[in-house]
Write a protein that holds these residues in place. Structure first.
Motif, PDB file in Angstrom:
ATOM      1  N   PHE A  93      -2.089   6.797  -5.783  1.00  0.00           N
ATOM      2  CA  PHE A  93      -2.087   5.333  -5.892  1.00  0.00           C
ATOM      3  C   PHE A  93      -2.187   4.907  -7.354  1.00  0.00           C
ATOM      4  O   PHE A  93      -1.456   4.015  -7.807  1.00  0.00           O
ATOM      5  N   LEU A 133      -7.486   2.410  -5.602  1.00  0.00           N
ATOM      6  CA  LEU A 133      -7.238   2.321  -4.167  1.00  0.00           C
ATOM      7  C   LEU A 133      -8.423   1.703  -3.439  1.00  0.00           C
ATOM      8  O   LEU A 133      -8.241   0.872  -2.534  1.00  0.00           O
ATOM      9  N   LEU A 141       0.866  -1.184   0.000  1.00  0.00           N
ATOM     10  CA  LEU A 141       0.000   0.000   0.000  1.00  0.00           C
ATOM     11  C   LEU A 141       0.898   1.229   0.000  1.00  0.00           C
ATOM     12  O   LEU A 141       1.448   1.598   1.036  1.00  0.00           O
ATOM     13  N   PRO A 151      -6.132   8.418  -3.810  1.00  0.00           N
ATOM     14  CA  PRO A 151      -6.488   7.644  -5.010  1.00  0.00           C
ATOM     15  C   PRO A 151      -5.703   8.028  -6.254  1.00  0.00           C
ATOM     16  O   PRO A 151      -5.279   7.153  -7.019  1.00  0.00           O
TER      17      PRO A 151
END
Length: 332
Positions: free
Chosen positions: A136, A144, A128, A133
């Motif tokens: 990511f 995400l 992670l 978002p």
């Protein structure tokens, strides 16, 4: 015939006992993390060159007979290998295996958490790298929200401990480490920060994105009360406990402060290649030997020969950006 119990230990040329096998069950992944996959990556080994489940169980059984006690399922993304819970159940039943865990990006974990737990998988490491978002997606190409649902499914299924692995990249996600730690504290997860390793041809696997984690630790200590701690099975990380919580934060520093002297692991790729060091090119091919019909004693002999080739240490710091093999090729 199995190896004699008195010989049941794999010790390399520097006195390190090998007790941990990272087992890549596929080189496929549904994300495209910029520090892992090379630019333009289109695929990996042909499935016919993958070890079968029977071959995997045989090799892992030979390792456990020689003292390996911890096996971690990796990829690529291991949940992309069809029938993975069946393989996990076969591995969990091997005599001598004490700990079966998995590393996953959790995009598919909502469907697999319960079957994996029933099969004997106990612990989860989840990648992670951002809680934003858009960041990511920029790092991984994925969603995400899908990952967060998968992590929650793993927690509800009873996989524990859950360890969140975050690769810290300068100029990419290094400004949100406090937020990721707060997320872990709220859920009782362990956070493990990992220095970017400039290896392979990934667009983020470059010296420009490398950040020494001691700098990050000093920054975190200004907001969180940290004290040195130990954690069973914590691997190469150096841990601090966060005061008034169950959360530890680990710092994995292969570049700034390597941990080669205590390395107890090797990596078996999906094609049967045994990789002896993450940061060096040396490897020992096993697939052709397995398919040539060697017996158990011969297999044990080859494993010992391979372990004897394990180098004293990696050269990632000395060869920044020069190690051509990507993380995706060997299971990270």
């Amino acid at each position: 015939m199995t190896p004699d119990a008195s010989d049941a230990a794999l010790v390399d040329g520097f006195g390190r006992q090998i007790s941990y096998l990272r087992l890549s069950v596929t080189d496929r992944c549904d994300l495209r993390c910029g520090y892992c996959l090379p630019r333009g990556f289109k695929g990996g080994e042909a499935p016919g060159d993958w070890l079968s489940f029977a071959e995997i169980v045989r090799v892992v059984g030979a390792f456990t007979a020689l003292g390996v006690r911890h096996v971690r399922l990796t990829g690529g993304e291991p949940l992309m290998r069809r029938g993975l819970p069946d393989l996990a159940a076969s591995l969990a039943a091997l005599p001598g295996l004490d700990d079966l865990s998995i590393s996953s990006n959790c995009t598919r974990m909502a469907a697999f958490a319960e079957p994996l737990r029933r099969a004997g998988v106990r612990r989860l490491n989840v990648s992670l790298d951002s809680l934003r978002p858009e960041v990511f997606r920029a790092i991984t190409g994925g969603r995400l929200a899908q990952v967060l649902v998968g992590i929650e499914a793993a927690r509800e299924a009873g996989l524990a401990p859950i360890r969140v692995n975050t690769v810290v990249m300068r100029g990419v996600n290094d400004d949100e480490i406090e937020d990721i730690l707060a997320y872990c504290i709220a859920r009782g997860f362990t956070l493990r920060l990992i220095e970017t390793m400039p290896m392979g041809a990934g667009r983020l696997a470059t010296p420009a994105h490398y950040l020494a984690l001691e700098e990050v630790r000093r920054r975190l200590a200004r907001r969180f009360d940290l004290s040195p701690d130990l954690i069973q099975g914590g691997g190469p990380a150096r841990y601090d406990r966060v005061a008034d919580s169950e959360t530890r934060i680990g710092f994995i520093t292969p570049i700034s402060r390597h941990f080669c002297a205590t390395c107890n692991r090797v990596r078996l790729a999906v094609d049967g290649t045994l990789h002896l060091c993450l940061g060096q090119e040396g490897a020992y091919p096993l697939r052709a030997l397995l398919r040539a019909g060697l017996d158990e004693t011969e297999l044990a002999t080859h494993l010992r020969r391979a372990i004897a080739l394990k180098p004293k240490r990696h050269l990632l710091r000395e060869r920044l950006g020069q190690v051509g093999r990507s993380l995706s090729a060997i299971g990270g």
